[in-house]
Design a protein around this motif. Structure first.
Motif, mmCIF file in Angstrom:
data_model
loop_
_atom_site.group_PDB
_atom_site.id
_atom_site.type_symbol
_atom_site.label_atom_id
_atom_site.label_comp_id
_atom_site.label_asym_id
_atom_site.label_seq_id
_atom_site.Cartn_x
_atom_site.Cartn_y
_atom_site.Cartn_z
ATOM 1 N N GLU A 84 -22.182 8.687 -19.693
ATOM 2 C CA GLU A 84 -21.284 9.843 -19.563
ATOM 3 C C GLU A 84 -21.609 10.894 -20.611
ATOM 4 O O GLU A 84 -21.616 12.104 -20.322
ATOM 5 C CB GLU A 84 -19.832 9.384 -19.687
ATOM 6 C CG GLU A 84 -18.817 10.495 -19.434
ATOM 7 C CD GLU A 84 -17.389 9.987 -19.461
ATOM 8 O OE1 GLU A 84 -16.469 10.825 -19.411
ATOM 9 O OE2 GLU A 84 -17.189 8.760 -19.535
ATOM 10 N N ALA A 85 -21.909 10.463 -21.827
ATOM 11 C CA ALA A 85 -22.257 11.415 -22.879
ATOM 12 C C ALA A 85 -23.562 12.135 -22.576
ATOM 13 O O ALA A 85 -23.773 13.275 -23.020
ATOM 14 C CB ALA A 85 -22.361 10.689 -24.221
ATOM 15 N N LEU A 86 -24.425 11.491 -21.806
ATOM 16 C CA LEU A 86 -25.685 12.124 -21.387
ATOM 17 C C LEU A 86 -25.496 13.047 -20.190
ATOM 18 O O LEU A 86 -26.432 13.745 -19.793
ATOM 19 C CB LEU A 86 -26.716 11.050 -21.040
ATOM 20 C CG LEU A 86 -27.225 10.175 -22.192
ATOM 21 C CD1 LEU A 86 -28.095 9.058 -21.650
ATOM 22 C CD2 LEU A 86 -28.008 11.010 -23.205
ATOM 23 N N GLY A 87 -24.292 13.019 -19.605
ATOM 24 C CA GLY A 87 -24.016 13.868 -18.445
ATOM 25 C C GLY A 87 -24.588 13.329 -17.151
ATOM 26 O O GLY A 87 -24.849 14.102 -16.224
ATOM 27 N N ILE A 88 -24.761 12.012 -17.067
ATOM 28 C CA ILE A 88 -25.327 11.404 -15.862
ATOM 29 C C ILE A 88 -24.460 10.223 -15.438
ATOM 30 O O ILE A 88 -23.596 9.754 -16.188
ATOM 31 C CB ILE A 88 -26.780 10.937 -16.076
ATOM 32 C CG1 ILE A 88 -26.856 9.941 -17.240
ATOM 33 C CG2 ILE A 88 -27.685 12.131 -16.336
ATOM 34 C CD1 ILE A 88 -28.234 9.378 -17.464
ATOM 35 N N ARG B 196 -32.785 11.921 -26.530
ATOM 36 C CA ARG B 196 -31.380 11.571 -26.729
ATOM 37 C C ARG B 196 -31.141 10.087 -26.474
ATOM 38 O O ARG B 196 -30.317 9.456 -27.153
ATOM 39 C CB ARG B 196 -30.491 12.421 -25.820
ATOM 40 C CG ARG B 196 -30.499 13.896 -26.173
ATOM 41 C CD ARG B 196 -29.713 14.703 -25.150
ATOM 42 N NE ARG B 196 -28.305 14.320 -25.108
ATOM 43 C CZ ARG B 196 -27.469 14.725 -24.158
ATOM 44 N NH1 ARG B 196 -27.902 15.517 -23.185
ATOM 45 N NH2 ARG B 196 -26.211 14.340 -24.175
ATOM 46 N N LEU C 96 -34.172 13.764 -21.150
ATOM 47 C CA LEU C 96 -33.193 12.936 -21.845
ATOM 48 C C LEU C 96 -33.799 11.910 -22.800
ATOM 49 O O LEU C 96 -33.068 11.277 -23.559
ATOM 50 C CB LEU C 96 -32.337 12.177 -20.806
ATOM 51 C CG LEU C 96 -31.515 13.020 -19.844
ATOM 52 C CD1 LEU C 96 -30.832 12.124 -18.822
ATOM 53 C CD2 LEU C 96 -30.480 13.844 -20.604
ATOM 54 N N GLU D 181 -30.868 7.760 -13.170
ATOM 55 C CA GLU D 181 -31.023 9.156 -13.600
ATOM 56 C C GLU D 181 -31.725 9.239 -14.950
ATOM 57 O O GLU D 181 -32.394 10.240 -15.244
ATOM 58 C CB GLU D 181 -29.653 9.835 -13.667
ATOM 59 C CG GLU D 181 -29.030 10.099 -12.306
ATOM 60 C CD GLU D 181 -27.716 10.857 -12.429
ATOM 61 O OE1 GLU D 181 -27.756 12.050 -12.788
ATOM 62 O OE2 GLU D 181 -26.660 10.239 -12.195
ATOM 63 N N ARG E 160 -34.914 11.639 -15.251
ATOM 64 C CA ARG E 160 -34.845 12.796 -16.134
ATOM 65 C C ARG E 160 -35.316 12.455 -17.556
ATOM 66 O O ARG E 160 -34.867 13.045 -18.527
ATOM 67 C CB ARG E 160 -33.406 13.325 -16.145
ATOM 68 C CG ARG E 160 -32.927 13.800 -14.784
ATOM 69 C CD ARG E 160 -31.433 14.093 -14.742
ATOM 70 N NE ARG E 160 -31.040 15.089 -15.739
ATOM 71 C CZ ARG E 160 -29.766 15.442 -15.960
ATOM 72 N NH1 ARG E 160 -28.787 14.889 -15.246
ATOM 73 N NH2 ARG E 160 -29.471 16.348 -16.879
ATOM 74 N N ASP F 103 -24.515 5.438 -23.629
ATOM 75 C CA ASP F 103 -23.369 6.115 -23.014
ATOM 76 C C ASP F 103 -23.875 7.122 -21.975
ATOM 77 O O ASP F 103 -24.290 8.233 -22.324
ATOM 78 C CB ASP F 103 -22.541 6.806 -24.093
ATOM 79 C CG ASP F 103 -21.228 7.363 -23.564
ATOM 80 O OD1 ASP F 103 -21.097 7.528 -22.329
ATOM 81 O OD2 ASP F 103 -20.342 7.645 -24.385
#
Length: 330
Positions: free
Chosen positions: A47-51, A67, A64, A56, A60, A45
């Motif tokens: 979006e849940a990782l903020g990317i 996670r 990341l 990305e 990163r 997911d």
């Protein structure tokens, strides 16, 4: 590695313990990012990782990575229940030519003039000295491929009908992580996220321009037909793998081993390649840098791909890709 040195055969079919994938769960679905662990594919997911993109994740990874690994805990499907796409979506595809020492020496010997009076061993020794000189004082040779040629590694390869001289080139490919621009050799591996497999298909009779010999090579036409870079099936982070000079490569065509080499035969190793490529253009997260093809191409045998041929290529730690050649639809 000397030709006479023997090594255990590389086993096809070995799965990495962890990898990044892109997959389709349904027939007409778009490819989703995911992770492979222990033979199961888990959704990733973003979006849940903020990317917003898989690139990305590569960029990163230090932030990341933990996670991403934790994503392999819920909602997994057995690998055989999904369809894998190419595991990366590169914005740039950089390819390296003439970069396996044994391969280039064999090409020099195989293409020597019929009028050359020297014995074969003398030609071979001269070529070896030339390669050692190039490794010590020369530079890698790069050219650029089109990213849209990067496709799944288990689909059918449609052979273009304009030629009957399509060839195979199994290659180790580095996946760029952190952006790299004019980095030193010592810094280079800090910018490599991991690795995948690419078979860099080449139309041999289009490599050299017969109508404009002074121009030289035409890599655009020779290497960029649709589907000419079957990639994957997995992208594996560097920390899961041996040093870049320890990979073993093997390609079988219709069950016959054609390529069998290790990356300790590279003329320019991976740090040298990343550094040299980055001197001209910034390398971006998710980009692929192909490291060159070892000996064993069809050109050297006078054998080329035909409809119905089956190719199975493996690189240690990276899994196995399998695809079949078909005729191009008319």
């Amino acid at each position: 590695m000397p030709l006479e040195e023997h090594r255990p055969p590389l086993e096809h079919g070995t799965l990495p313990s962890f990898a990044i994938v892109r997959y389709q769960a349904g027939q007409n679905e778009e490819a989703h990012p995911g992770v492979l662990r222990d033979g199961h594919v888990y959704p990733l997911d973003l979006e849940a990782l903020g990317i917003g993109s898989l690139n990305e994740v590569f960029e990163r990874w230090g932030e990341l990575g933990v996670r991403v690994r934790e994503a392999a805990s819920d909602g997994g499907r057995p690998l055989e229940e999904v369809r894998l796409a190419a595991p990366v979506e590169p914005r740039q595809l950089l390819q390296t030519g003439a970069n396996y020492r044994t391969h280039v020496i064999g090409l020099v010997v195989g293409h020597r003039s019929p009028d050359d009076p020297r014995p074969v061993e003398e030609v071979r020794d001269a070529a070896a000295k030339m390669m050692d000189e190039r490794a010590a004082h020369g530079e890698p040779y790069f050219f650029i491929g089109l990213p849209q040629t990067v496709v799944a590694s288990d689909g059918d390869l449609a052979l273009p009908g304009f030629s009957d001289r399509h060839d195979w080139e199994l290659e180790l490919a580095a996946v760029i992580g952190k952006p790299a621009f004019r980095v030193s050799r010592e810094e280079a591996l800090e910018h490599v996220w991991g690795y995948t497999i690419v078979n860099d298909i080449t139309t041999r009779d289009l490599v050299f321009r017969k109508d404009m010999p002074e121009i030289g090579t035409d890599w655009y036409r020779a290497k960029n037909s649709p589907g000419f870079n079957p990639t994957g099936p997995f992208a594996v982070p560097a920390e899961e793998l041996p040093a870049p000079d320890k990979f073993q490569l093997r390609l079988d065509v219709n069950g016959e081993t054609m390529q069998d080499a290790t990356t300790d035969d590279l003329l320019f190793d991976l740090p040298a390649l990343v550094s040299a490529a980055s001197q001209t253009v910034p390398l971006l997260p998710g980009d692929l840098l192909l490291t060159g093809s070892p000996a064993g191409n069809g050109q050297a045998r006078g054998t080329f791909l035909r409809s119905g041929d089956e190719l199975v290529g493996s690189i240690s730690g990276l899994g196995t890709q399998r695809f079949r050649c078909i005729e191009e639809a008319s």
